[in-house]
Design a protein around this motif. Sequence first.
Motif, PDB file in Angstrom:
ATOM      1  N   TYR A  13     -44.333  30.597  18.260  1.00  0.00           N
ATOM      2  CA  TYR A  13     -43.954  29.933  17.006  1.00  0.00           C
ATOM      3  C   TYR A  13     -43.635  31.053  16.031  1.00  0.00           C
ATOM      4  CZ  TYR A  13     -46.223  25.713  18.823  1.00  0.00           C
ATOM      5  OH  TYR A  13     -46.589  24.625  19.573  1.00  0.00           O
ATOM      6  N   ALA A  18     -48.209  31.579  21.157  1.00  0.00           N
ATOM      7  CA  ALA A  18     -49.158  30.511  21.475  1.00  0.00           C
ATOM      8  C   ALA A  18     -49.458  30.464  22.973  1.00  0.00           C
ATOM      9  CB  ALA A  18     -48.616  29.171  21.006  1.00  0.00           C
ATOM     10  N   PRO A  37     -61.182  25.527  23.675  1.00  0.00           N
ATOM     11  CA  PRO A  37     -61.496  25.330  22.259  1.00  0.00           C
ATOM     12  C   PRO A  37     -60.232  25.041  21.449  1.00  0.00           C
ATOM     13  CG  PRO A  37     -61.692  27.644  22.859  1.00  0.00           C
ATOM     14  CD  PRO A  37     -61.438  26.905  24.121  1.00  0.00           C
ATOM     15  N   SER A  38     -60.414  24.498  20.272  1.00  0.00           N
ATOM     16  CA  SER A  38     -59.290  24.165  19.393  1.00  0.00           C
ATOM     17  C   SER A  38     -58.429  25.398  19.130  1.00  0.00           C
ATOM     18  CB  SER A  38     -59.864  23.618  18.082  1.00  0.00           C
ATOM     19  OG  SER A  38     -58.829  23.386  17.181  1.00  0.00           O
ATOM     20  N   GLY A  39     -57.117  25.241  19.218  1.00  0.00           N
ATOM     21  CA  GLY A  39     -56.202  26.338  18.934  1.00  0.00           C
ATOM     22  C   GLY A  39     -55.888  27.208  20.139  1.00  0.00           C
ATOM     23  N   CYS A  40     -56.367  26.836  21.340  1.00  0.00           N
ATOM     24  CA  CYS A  40     -56.145  27.701  22.500  1.00  0.00           C
ATOM     25  C   CYS A  40     -54.773  27.457  23.141  1.00  0.00           C
ATOM     26  CB  CYS A  40     -57.249  27.505  23.531  1.00  0.00           C
ATOM     27  SG  CYS A  40     -57.181  25.913  24.365  1.00  0.00           S
ATOM     28  N   GLY A  41     -54.050  26.420  22.686  1.00  0.00           N
ATOM     29  CA  GLY A  41     -52.691  26.200  23.186  1.00  0.00           C
ATOM     30  C   GLY A  41     -52.539  25.009  24.127  1.00  0.00           C
ATOM     31  N   LYS A  42     -53.536  24.155  24.216  1.00  0.00           N
ATOM     32  CA  LYS A  42     -53.455  22.995  25.108  1.00  0.00           C
ATOM     33  C   LYS A  42     -52.304  22.070  24.721  1.00  0.00           C
ATOM     34  CE  LYS A  42     -57.503  21.528  23.759  1.00  0.00           C
ATOM     35  NZ  LYS A  42     -57.983  22.484  22.767  1.00  0.00           N
ATOM     36  N   SER A  43     -52.281  21.699  23.432  1.00  0.00           N
ATOM     37  CA  SER A  43     -51.222  20.785  22.990  1.00  0.00           C
ATOM     38  C   SER A  43     -49.864  21.442  23.145  1.00  0.00           C
ATOM     39  CB  SER A  43     -51.424  20.394  21.520  1.00  0.00           C
ATOM     40  OG  SER A  43     -52.622  19.702  21.371  1.00  0.00           O
ATOM     41  N   THR A  44     -49.792  22.719  22.839  1.00  0.00           N
ATOM     42  CA  THR A  44     -48.523  23.428  22.969  1.00  0.00           C
ATOM     43  C   THR A  44     -48.017  23.347  24.400  1.00  0.00           C
ATOM     44  OG1 THR A  44     -49.148  24.921  21.188  1.00  0.00           O
ATOM     45  CG2 THR A  44     -47.397  25.661  22.657  1.00  0.00           C
TER      46      THR A  44
HETATM   47  N1  ADP Z   1     -45.783  24.049  14.908  1.00  0.00           N
HETATM   48  C1  ADP Z   1     -46.496  25.180  14.924  1.00  0.00           C
HETATM   49  N2  ADP Z   1     -46.108  26.253  14.195  1.00  0.00           N
HETATM   50  C2  ADP Z   1     -46.813  27.396  14.225  1.00  0.00           C
HETATM   51  N3  ADP Z   1     -47.914  27.588  14.955  1.00  0.00           N
HETATM   52  C3  ADP Z   1     -48.355  26.571  15.701  1.00  0.00           C
HETATM   53  C4  ADP Z   1     -47.676  25.314  15.728  1.00  0.00           C
HETATM   54  N4  ADP Z   1     -48.337  24.487  16.570  1.00  0.00           N
HETATM   55  C5  ADP Z   1     -49.378  25.199  17.034  1.00  0.00           C
HETATM   56  N5  ADP Z   1     -49.398  26.447  16.530  1.00  0.00           N
HETATM   57  C6  ADP Z   1     -50.371  27.500  16.828  1.00  0.00           C
HETATM   58  O1  ADP Z   1     -50.400  27.681  18.222  1.00  0.00           O
HETATM   59  C7  ADP Z   1     -51.725  27.814  18.678  1.00  0.00           C
HETATM   60  C8  ADP Z   1     -52.054  26.738  19.691  1.00  0.00           C
HETATM   61  O2  ADP Z   1     -52.067  25.485  19.050  1.00  0.00           O
HETATM   62  P1  ADP Z   1     -52.315  24.134  19.826  1.00  0.00           P
HETATM   63  O3  ADP Z   1     -51.465  24.106  21.037  1.00  0.00           O
HETATM   64  O4  ADP Z   1     -52.143  23.011  18.861  1.00  0.00           O
HETATM   65  O5  ADP Z   1     -53.838  24.251  20.225  1.00  0.00           O
HETATM   66  P2  ADP Z   1     -54.845  23.149  20.791  1.00  0.00           P
HETATM   67  O6  ADP Z   1     -54.083  21.900  21.085  1.00  0.00           O
HETATM   68  O7  ADP Z   1     -55.431  23.769  21.990  1.00  0.00           O
HETATM   69  O8  ADP Z   1     -55.869  22.934  19.724  1.00  0.00           O
HETATM   70  C9  ADP Z   1     -52.605  27.791  17.444  1.00  0.00           C
HETATM   71  O9  ADP Z   1     -52.874  29.100  17.063  1.00  0.00           O
HETATM   72  C10 ADP Z   1     -51.765  27.102  16.440  1.00  0.00           C
HETATM   73  O10 ADP Z   1     -52.088  27.541  15.147  1.00  0.00           O
END
Ligand code: ADP
Lengths: 349, 276
Positions: A13, A18, A37-44
Amino acid sequence: MVSINIQNLEKHYGKVKALHGLNLEIADGEFIVLVGPSGCGKSTLLRCVAGLNPISGGDILFNGTPVGHLPPQDRDLSMVFQNYALYPHLTVAQNLAFGLKVRKTPAEEIEKRVKWAADILAITPYLDRRPRALSGGQRQRVAMGRAMVKHSNAFLFDEPLSNLDAQLRVQMRKEIRALQQRIGVTSIYVTHDQVEAMTMGDRIVVMKDGRIEQVGSPSELYTAPRTRFVAGFIGSPQMSFVTAQADGHQMTLSDGTVLTSATAATGAVTLGIRPEHFLDHTSEANRLTLDVTNQQVVGTSTSYFANLGGGEIEVIRQGSDTERPATLALGIRPEHIMVFDKDNKRIAA
Amino acid sequence: MTVSAQDTRTDRLIRFVFLAAMLIFFALPIIYLFSTSFKTPDDVLQGRLLPEAATLKNYPNAFAHVPVLRMIWNSIAVALLSGVITLVIAVPATYATIKLSAFRKTVPNITLASYAAPPIIALIPLFYLLQTANLMDSVLGLALVHGLMNLPVAFWLLKSFVNDIPAEIDEAAWIDGAGYWHTLFAVILPLIFPGILATALICIILSYNEFLFASALTFSEASRTITVGMSLFQGERLVNFGQMAAASFTGMVPIYLIAFLFQKHLVGGLTQGSIK
Ligand SMILES: Nc1ncnc2c1ncn2[C@@H]1O[C@H](COP(=O)(O)OP(=O)(O)O)[C@@H](O)[C@H]1O
Ligand SMILES: [Mg+2]
């Protein structure tokens, strides 16, 4: 339904990295859980598979065909979101039918599939209602129904149960898993809850800081974690850790206690013991007498917190012990003492 | 704490006085206008609220002097047409900017800057553009100008409505296979409908009230609007205030009617979000 192959997947990003080159193979029909843990990139990762986030490097293959460049419309997937993302202006039936209508499915086929999904999910009485007139659990089922009717390549779930209360969450875990097995659809399920991961996944992918830490079945992750992070993340209550000096199988703690591990090592190490692995004093090679600092009764078992080697460890014993004992006499088997090197990798026994 | 009857009565009195003051403040100019429309030129010069000898002549005279009804009709046609033009451009533009991140940073700034600039800057270029396009002195030409003029307002009003829709709803539609236009029409439009209605009303009112462009870009009976018509009562020698008031009052009627009939949508649309 497809097998999904993730190859060297990278996602940035802007300047934020990520995902750092992930590799993962998901078999056709497998239920795989991404946990971390939260922020590890699962959703990404999930959103890259969905096509909602463009990928920065590597590729994603469905049944061997690269799809990394395709928009979400052309990947033929189903996704269940944390907030369900039902169409607020459409009835439940219209919500289920939306994706089929877009794909110009014949009306009688749409009706058949909506009825089929509504029957299985027990939402037939609500078909004419709008989402705002449904409870959280009912909305969750509608979201599942919208995923089911499409007969899509794969199901993607992003923390679908975190808006439900604890009781409903346990029930929906079972239902989602049963449904997935019934349909046999490849599924990627994201959660930050390791209990959810352990109870649902065929295989679990543990992620940390945009990297895959370990992939394995729930029992593999529990019995043979590759790193201290996985060992601490998987299992409830958490594994306790104490530092020690290793000399072969002899581990000397800072308070002078010597434990025997099945694993051999030398120098500074960290020992990991799961709270549920403590046994009675007499039966085992490693005997310990610990000072108890605190204690909690959790249903039919009791959690004790005790000092060991300069740190605090947790011990689980059967029975509800309401009186706090001053000391506990315990045993621990050598094979239940995991040993981690200074890079936090587990040393194999 | 209990509220005594005394308290509520004082409360009510205070509220009554406050509302009465507000009502007088806003209604007085309109009452004065209405009253002036029945005054003789002599009466107007007296400056009293009520006419000494009321006359009904101002209305037929005004209508004879200037084609008032025709101008009101032109104004309505320009306003409605420009409203349509504004929305046809603004709705997809807002969606693309907010939801598809197309020029997400630039569009809001450009629209704001162009709105803040004095409209007179655009007058001469627009004059030549319309002339070249053969749209000078036409309802369509002025509607086009008004429609584009109101784009920034429409964009900023619609922006908050589109923003209110969670991103996952669009994403669910995309994953369901819907293209971006399909998503706009089948999902977004129904959800922001109250916002679209409110935006349309505001743009229509702005166009109806606009004077600068209307006065420069229309000059024949076929296209002149009522705001321009009003200025025609300023003769070379004297202003006929009685007739002007009669025409003004008639010209106000359509816009007040719109505001009155749609006030629920106007207020509701602007204050409540699309997703509940
Ligand atoms: N749209 C975005 N723009 C910038 N950074 C992002 C965006 N979405 C996620 N991130 C960053 O990418 C990393 C992984 O996020 P995310 O996949 O949402 O984590 P999780 O789902 O595991 O909590 C985090 O550091 C988050 O801050
Ligand atoms: Mg997430």
